[in-house]
Design a protein around this motif. Structure first.
Motif, short mmCIF file in Angstrom:
data_model
loop_
_atom_site.label_atom_id
_atom_site.label_comp_id
_atom_site.label_asym_id
_atom_site.label_seq_id
_atom_site.Cartn_x
_atom_site.Cartn_y
_atom_site.Cartn_z
N SER A 88 0.81 -1.21 0.00
CA SER A 88 0.00 0.00 0.00
C SER A 88 0.85 1.26 0.00
O SER A 88 1.98 1.27 0.48
N ASN A 90 -0.27 3.79 1.65
CA ASN A 90 -0.52 4.31 2.99
C ASN A 90 0.41 3.60 3.97
O ASN A 90 0.17 2.47 4.35
N ASP A 91 1.48 4.27 4.36
CA ASP A 91 2.44 3.65 5.27
C ASP A 91 2.35 4.21 6.68
O ASP A 91 3.32 4.22 7.43
N ILE A 96 -0.60 0.11 9.36
CA ILE A 96 0.22 -1.10 9.28
C ILE A 96 -0.11 -2.03 10.44
O ILE A 96 -0.30 -3.24 10.25
N PRO A 109 5.36 -1.13 2.00
CA PRO A 109 5.01 0.17 1.44
C PRO A 109 5.38 0.21 -0.05
O PRO A 109 6.39 -0.36 -0.45
#
Length: 187
Positions: A88, A90-91, A96, A109
């Protein structure tokens, strides 16, 4: 890992360019590898329901057919033996941690380099877990998230499927039609 072992991977991402990049990254890992690709979550489920033996799913959280963590939750409920790596953009550490709490085997990521990505995938295929080293998984979730996860764990795979369809905005009638059940069953 045995060099002649055949691996079957499923890359699930709605961006063809990124699927291609992931394919190239994974191709360099093994001599014998079979890679399927899916651009929507429906394609993911179709491939898995056909009885395709899959050793690993590389799943983007944001693709047509899913919202948030619903795709990950569905895969964990329906196919608990298949490891899922969330890949993703979005880290955020909280995202996570949530992925890992919902049963992901790893989180990669999209900004990760090819060699690091290969290392993460190898580690997970050999039974390990991988997340970015700067993410503290022991931070834990709040009580509300823990309660939600406990409730989610009690749902059957069909109930998770209904929940996903509801989160997409489908009406009970539409869900009933798609699943081949009565509207009362959906309710």
């Amino acid at each position: 890992m045995e060099p002649l072992e055949q691996y079957r991977l499923l890359i699930a991402d709605d961006h063809p360019l990124f699927r291609g990049a992931l394919r190239e990254a994974v191709n360099g890992l093994f001599e014998r590898i079979d890679i399927a690709e899916a651009g929507t979550f429906n394609e993911v489920t179709e491939l898995l329901e056909r009885g395709s033996e899959v050793d690993l799913v590389l799943l983007d959280l944001t693709m047509p057919g899913v919202r948030g963590f619903s795709g990950l939750m569905y895969l964990r409920a329906q196919y608990p033996g298949v490891p899922v790596i969330v890949v993703s953009a979005n880290d955020d550490p909280a995202a996570i941690r949530r992925c890992m709490e919902f049963g992901a085997s790893g989180f990669i990521p999209k900004t990760l380099g090819v060699e690091a990505m290969r290392g993460a995938i190898s580690r997970i295929l050999s039974g390990g877990v991988w997340t970015p080293p700067d993410v503290d998984l022991s931070a834990g979730s709040d009580a509300e998230t823990a309660a939600l996860m406990a409730r989610m764990a009690t749902l059957t795979p069909q109930q998770v499927r209904v929940l996903m369809m509801l989160s997409e905005g489908l009406l009970n009638k539409q869900i009933a039609y798609q699943l081949g059940v009565s509207e009362a069953t959906v309710k």
